[in-house]
Design a protein around this motif. Structure first.
Motif, short mmCIF file in Angstrom:
data_model
loop_
_atom_site.label_atom_id
_atom_site.label_comp_id
_atom_site.label_asym_id
_atom_site.label_seq_id
_atom_site.Cartn_x
_atom_site.Cartn_y
_atom_site.Cartn_z
N LEU A 1 9.22 0.11 3.39
CA LEU A 1 7.85 0.07 3.93
C LEU A 1 7.50 1.40 4.58
N GLN A 2 8.45 1.98 5.32
CA GLN A 2 8.19 3.26 5.97
C GLN A 2 8.02 4.38 4.93
N GLU A 3 8.82 4.32 3.86
CA GLU A 3 8.67 5.32 2.79
C GLU A 3 7.32 5.20 2.09
N HIS A 4 6.88 3.97 1.89
CA HIS A 4 5.56 3.73 1.30
C HIS A 4 4.47 4.34 2.17
N SER A 5 4.56 4.14 3.48
CA SER A 5 3.57 4.66 4.41
C SER A 5 3.56 6.19 4.39
N GLU A 6 4.74 6.77 4.44
CA GLU A 6 4.83 8.23 4.48
C GLU A 6 4.31 8.85 3.17
N ARG A 7 4.65 8.25 2.06
CA ARG A 7 4.24 8.80 0.76
C ARG A 7 2.73 8.79 0.60
N LEU A 8 2.08 7.69 1.00
CA LEU A 8 0.63 7.59 0.80
C LEU A 8 -0.14 8.42 1.82
N LEU A 9 0.31 8.46 3.05
CA LEU A 9 -0.50 9.06 4.12
C LEU A 9 -0.15 10.52 4.42
N ALA A 10 0.95 11.01 3.85
CA ALA A 10 1.39 12.37 4.17
C ALA A 10 0.31 13.42 4.00
N PRO A 11 -0.49 13.42 2.92
CA PRO A 11 -1.53 14.45 2.77
C PRO A 11 -2.56 14.41 3.90
N LEU A 12 -2.92 13.19 4.33
CA LEU A 12 -3.90 13.08 5.41
C LEU A 12 -3.30 13.53 6.74
N ILE A 13 -2.06 13.16 6.97
CA ILE A 13 -1.43 13.53 8.24
C ILE A 13 -1.30 15.05 8.34
N ARG A 14 -0.89 15.72 7.23
CA ARG A 14 -0.77 17.18 7.25
C ARG A 14 -2.13 17.83 7.49
N HIS A 15 -3.16 17.29 6.85
CA HIS A 15 -4.51 17.85 7.03
C HIS A 15 -4.96 17.72 8.49
#
Length: 520
Positions: A438-452
């Motif tokens: 579940l944590q990997e799913h969250s990180e994979r999908l949201l990583a671009p937004l978090i970096r931005h």
């Protein structure tokens, strides 16, 4: 020859407090007595008698010269050897309250007379025989030094405790701090209860809450093994300070409780009743939300002791958003509004609430389910969002419901009421817990937004949260984002480009919603 003296309290010797006086079993360890090869003929509980002085006499009528608490040293040279006379001596000494008899065996009695031993045993009077001759004056000096030393230690400890609790009072220490200090001094659990025997606060001192607080009202009423001191001032009594069994204290266990009770009474006069009323809720909420408990039995005991029944009740957690830490009135108003829905049945709804990390948490015990209309009115009146946990019947289920309720509360607006039972995705994330997938799913999908957001101090993750919270209305999502419609749609375009996803696709939104919930 018998001694005659008036029975007048004015000629009685000063009696030191029992605290600090050595017990008879302690005196037997004195060096000079050990040299006499002491044989305990009657001991057991009788050896717990306090020795306040030592008296030396061979008279059979010495009881008339004693005030109680003396250790009698004797060769019994003046005693008759008949069984009746020996029983009479033992009875007179027991009635005089002597701590015990030390009989030096010798010319008068080479062995302890059986009649004397039997009489002392029948009266619970300690009897010790010395096989060898010792100097009674040396024994007297040694025991008296121990008595005086103990009394001095008691006085010094009383002074230290007086300074401790006076300092707490002057600093305005809260009730739980005073109770903690009392427990530390006694080395035993201490409980502050109301007149209704509900627990205000307790310092468990290494014990489990279940062992100390389970069925507290009944245990407190029975009082077995407990020491209790009233908390009162100016003719008003507000509660009782109770200590569970523990080791003796040099100043006396009662003295410790009395000083602590005085500090609590002065604090109550200064702070008013509100502090005591709020303390059980604060401690319970902190224990539940921070995990400072040892399990369901611990929490169940705390809830019941604080006046929240758990057996045969509907239990639930309510979290109110937007409550300031110092805003106790909001919590009081919420509890009053929810409880008022029960009408005249005052026991139908019992609740405790406190503010923790910017959210107001309520633990509710009700006879029946809470009505949504009542919850909505309470939230609207208080101007808060209200997340309602699942209605459960066990404390274990109550504890499990805390996390999904917190997740739901994080997404509420003022005046909005939502139930966890109506949010299946929130429950799913909670049940999966810390599953790495579940944590990997969250990180994979949201990583671009978090970096931005990190690079541009942006708000894309927050805007996405508004979108998934209002999937059917862009207007509502824009309002929840606190952005104009034009700026909101610009943000959507950026989110869509960064994720390479269609935000109008239901499966995509569900996956993003799951990722946001997992991120917390």
């Amino acid at each position: 020859m018998g001694a005659e003296r008036p029975e007048d309290d004015r000629v009685r010797t000063d009696r030191p407090d029992a605290v600090g006086l050595p017990r008879l079993r302690d005196v037997l360890d004195a060096g000079m007595l050990v040299r006499g090869d002491p044989q305990v003929l009657v001991g057991g509980p009788a050896l717990d008698a306090r020795v306040r002085w030592v008296h030396v006499s061979d008279s059979a009528e010495v009881a008339g010269l004693l005030d109680g608490g003396e250790l009698l040293l004797t060769t019994a040279a003046g005693w008759s050897g008949t069984d009746a006379a020996l029983r009479a001596v033992a009875s007179s000494l027991a009635e005089a309250g002597v701590a015990g008899i030390v009989l030096e065996l010798g010319a008068r009695f080479p062995v302890a007379p059986p009649a004397l031993v039997a009489a002392c045993r029948a009266r619970g009077l300690a009897l010790i025989a010395l096989e060898r001759v010792v100097k009674f004056v040396t024994v007297t000096e040694a025991v008296h030094r121990r008595i005086i030393s103990g009394q001095l230690e008691a006085l010094q400890e009383r002074q230290r405790l007086h300074e401790l609790f006076t300092g707490l009072t002057l600093r305005g220490a809260p009730a739980d701090t005073v109770v903690q200090a009392a427990a530390q001094a006694l080395g035993a659990p201490v409980v502050l209860e109301t007149l209704g025997r509900e627990v205000v606060t307790a310092e468990l001192w290494g014990a489990q809450a279940h062992d100390v607080l389970a069925d507290w009202a009944a245990r407190s009423r029975a009082g077995v093994g407990m020491l209790a001191v009233a908390v009162e001032a100016r003719g008003a009594r507000w509660g009782t300070l109770v200590a569970l069994p523990g080791e003796e204290h040099p100043a006396g266990r009662t003295t410790v409780l009395q000083l602590a009770a005085t500090a609590l009474a002065l604090a109550r006069l200064a702070d008013g009743p509100g502090e005591w009323a709020a303390l059980p809720a604060r401690e319970l909420v902190d224990a539940v939300l921070s995990g400072r408990h040892t399990g369901e039995d611990d929490v169940a005991a705390r809830l019941q002791a604080a006046g929240l029944p758990v057996r045969g009740r509907v239990l639930s957690v309510l979290l109110a958003t937007g409550v300031e830490t110092a805003d106790a009135k909001t919590m009081d108003a919420l509890i009053a509004a929810i409880s008022a829905d029960a009408g005249a049945d005052r026991g139908a709804v019992r609740a405790l609430g406190a503010v923790h990390d910017g959210a107001g948490m309520m633990l509710v015990s009700a006879k029946t389910s809470l009505r949504s209309e009542a919850l909505a009115r309470a939230a609207q009146a208080a101007g808060v969002g209200l997340a309602v946990g699942p209605e459960v019947t066990t404390v274990a289920q109550l504890l499990a419901s805390v996390r999904p309720t917190r997740l739901l509360a994080a997404r509420l607006r003022a005046g909005e009421v939502r139930r966890v039972d109506d949010r299946p995705l929130t429950r799913l994330v909670t049940e999966l817990g810390g599953d790495h997938r579940l944590q990997e799913h969250s990180e994979r999908l949201l990583a671009p937004l978090i970096r931005h957001d990190e690079q541009h101090q942006g708000d894309l993750v927050r805007v996405l949260g508004a979108v998934v919270a209002h999937p059917g209305s862009r207007t509502a999502a824009a309002s929840a984002s606190h952005l104009s419609r034009s700026v909101f749609y610009q943000r959507l375009a950026v989110i869509s480009d960064l994720l390479g996803a269609d935000l109008d696709d239901g499966e995509t939104l569900a996956a993003l919603h799951l990722a946001l919930l997992a991120r917390g």
